[in-house]
Scaffold this motif. Sequence first.
Motif, PDB file in Angstrom:
ATOM      1  N   PRO A 477      21.825  19.950  79.962  1.00  0.00           N
ATOM      2  CA  PRO A 477      22.493  19.609  78.834  1.00  0.00           C
ATOM      3  C   PRO A 477      23.938  19.693  79.227  1.00  0.00           C
ATOM      4  N   ARG A 478      24.446  20.410  80.098  1.00  0.00           N
ATOM      5  CA  ARG A 478      25.561  20.499  80.524  1.00  0.00           C
ATOM      6  C   ARG A 478      26.446  19.127  81.065  1.00  0.00           C
ATOM      7  N   ASN A 479      25.446  18.143  81.581  1.00  0.00           N
ATOM      8  CA  ASN A 479      25.824  17.217  82.222  1.00  0.00           C
ATOM      9  C   ASN A 479      26.440  16.097  80.891  1.00  0.00           C
ATOM     10  N   LEU A 480      25.910  16.119  79.829  1.00  0.00           N
ATOM     11  CA  LEU A 480      26.522  15.445  78.791  1.00  0.00           C
ATOM     12  C   LEU A 480      28.040  15.463  78.970  1.00  0.00           C
ATOM     13  N   GLY A 481      28.495  16.758  78.986  1.00  0.00           N
ATOM     14  CA  GLY A 481      30.100  16.952  78.976  1.00  0.00           C
ATOM     15  C   GLY A 481      30.612  16.230  80.354  1.00  0.00           C
ATOM     16  N   VAL A 482      30.072  16.298  81.393  1.00  0.00           N
ATOM     17  CA  VAL A 482      30.301  15.776  82.625  1.00  0.00           C
ATOM     18  C   VAL A 482      30.666  14.218  82.394  1.00  0.00           C
ATOM     19  N   VAL A 483      29.721  13.588  81.763  1.00  0.00           N
ATOM     20  CA  VAL A 483      29.530  12.012  81.858  1.00  0.00           C
ATOM     21  C   VAL A 483      30.654  11.755  80.646  1.00  0.00           C
ATOM     22  N   ASP A 484      30.770  12.548  79.757  1.00  0.00           N
ATOM     23  CA  ASP A 484      31.961  12.324  78.559  1.00  0.00           C
ATOM     24  C   ASP A 484      33.121  12.366  79.389  1.00  0.00           C
ATOM     25  N   ASP A 485      33.472  13.110  80.008  1.00  0.00           N
ATOM     26  CA  ASP A 485      34.931  13.210  80.680  1.00  0.00           C
ATOM     27  C   ASP A 485      35.008  12.104  81.789  1.00  0.00           C
ATOM     28  N   LEU A 486      33.798  11.942  82.664  1.00  0.00           N
ATOM     29  CA  LEU A 486      33.975  10.782  83.346  1.00  0.00           C
ATOM     30  C   LEU A 486      34.241   9.372  82.734  1.00  0.00           C
ATOM     31  N   TYR A 487      33.545   9.004  81.590  1.00  0.00           N
ATOM     32  CA  TYR A 487      33.855   7.940  80.992  1.00  0.00           C
ATOM     33  C   TYR A 487      35.271   7.760  80.269  1.00  0.00           C
TER      34      TYR A 487
END
Length: 504
Positions: A477-487
């Motif tokens: 679930p932490r990957n959602l935040g990583v991708v949110d920041d990336l985009y």
Amino acid sequence: MRACLSETGRLRVVAGLAILLVGVLVSLLIMQSDQQQDAEWSPPAGLGSYGAPLLTEDGRMDISGTVEALKETGVDRYYYLIPDRQHLADRLGGSVPTHLGLSDWEDLPRFAEEAAEADIEVVVYLVPPLQSGPGTYRPYGWDYVAWFRAIGKVAAAHPNIVAIAIDDLGSATDLRADDGIHLRFAPADLVEMRAAARAEAPRLDVLGVMYGQDFAGDTATFPRFRNVLDGVIYAFAGPRQVSHAPQNTTDPEGVIETTRFIRSVSSCQTSDPCWQVTFPASTHGPGEEGAAQITHGVEIPGRPGKLSMTFLDNAPPDQSRQYSISISLDGRALVTRRIQQRSASVLMAEVPDDLAGHRTLTIRVHRAASPRGVAVVLDQVSLDGAAPLGLTPNGPWTRQTSGAASMESVSRVPLIGMFYTARLGVEQDSPGAADAPYVRAVTGDMAQLVREGALDGLVAYRLNFSGSRAGPLVGDPRNLGVVDDLYASLRASRSLRRRGPSPF
């Protein structure tokens, strides 16, 4: 005199106010333009997410919830998976509700409609025969022409459906026919499938999912299929994939090096289009000799100097080459180089003074009988004191092939980087597979590749929008935040060109 000064003063005041008003209007227009650019900033092939939608209690897609989650994450392109649920159930067990086998197809129009309201493009994502059955992949089974035609009809009513993707295309071609699957794709099949879709929706494009080994050396399927694809989704699944290292989502090394290699072999280096010469690998025996050549009438100046040509091949770093390239004028060889290892991609030759005038330039690529496969891209020819000769097939070039060689005009193919936010099936028990540190490392490199133009878009594999860890292949679930920041960071990047029409 006093009246005169008063009138002059009034004119100055009016002029000053006018200048101030113009300045305010210009500032407002600039602010509005910046806001519009910030809202629209994105790579040309979008910031995407694949599969893993939110589900209702009965296992059907929660369309509104999924669209809202995509919007909150900054996704502007969703890869809408239509799986064979029975095949998934056989592979993963009872966690897949097979009674909803048609729901993914039936829900597509409504999903496209709600996605359009959120300004999200849709790519309909089909699985190949390797991941489906002719009687269980509903509603059209292995009749992919029927699939493409039906998707085209839906896309005609929903213009935000922009493409159709085929999963694992590199492993589903007729070049890999050793595993008992009787239906495999040939280039002519994709031509027919694309034509069926475009008969209904002319703007629809066809994408194929490929891995590192599909671009390089003996196992390369990309060279044969590049002219029937409108774009490629390159799935990074670990370092040294071009050399057949095992797939994994634990080692983030090699993203930049591998992607730059793939970008180079899927492009023309200096002039577009260019020529591609392909020598296929042989699985039975030593292979067949082959040669390809192109000729062109050229005007050689009085003091010729040097002639040079750029070229590139797709052999991986640890594979020997075994082909030669020669350049000649009026049949006189100027240079012949035997390519065996990775070397400079410029071939140079001195042109003797007695060859000044109108001459016939011939470029020839030859490979002796060999089981190794390789594709060679021939690019621009330059001559001192003359304009560069682009290898444009529409020009006065003529071509000739013999033996195993094939030759065709090719162009740069849009490249979309896929990164894993959920572990692969073979990694169910691998610590750290597709966890947040891994995803952060991979996406950091991919962001750099987007900024430099090596990647035309990104897509996250199986983002976990629910926050649940139920199931062996559910992402961290932490990957959602990583991708949110990336985009968010990519949208804010001024080094990106403003998003325009699809590059496909």
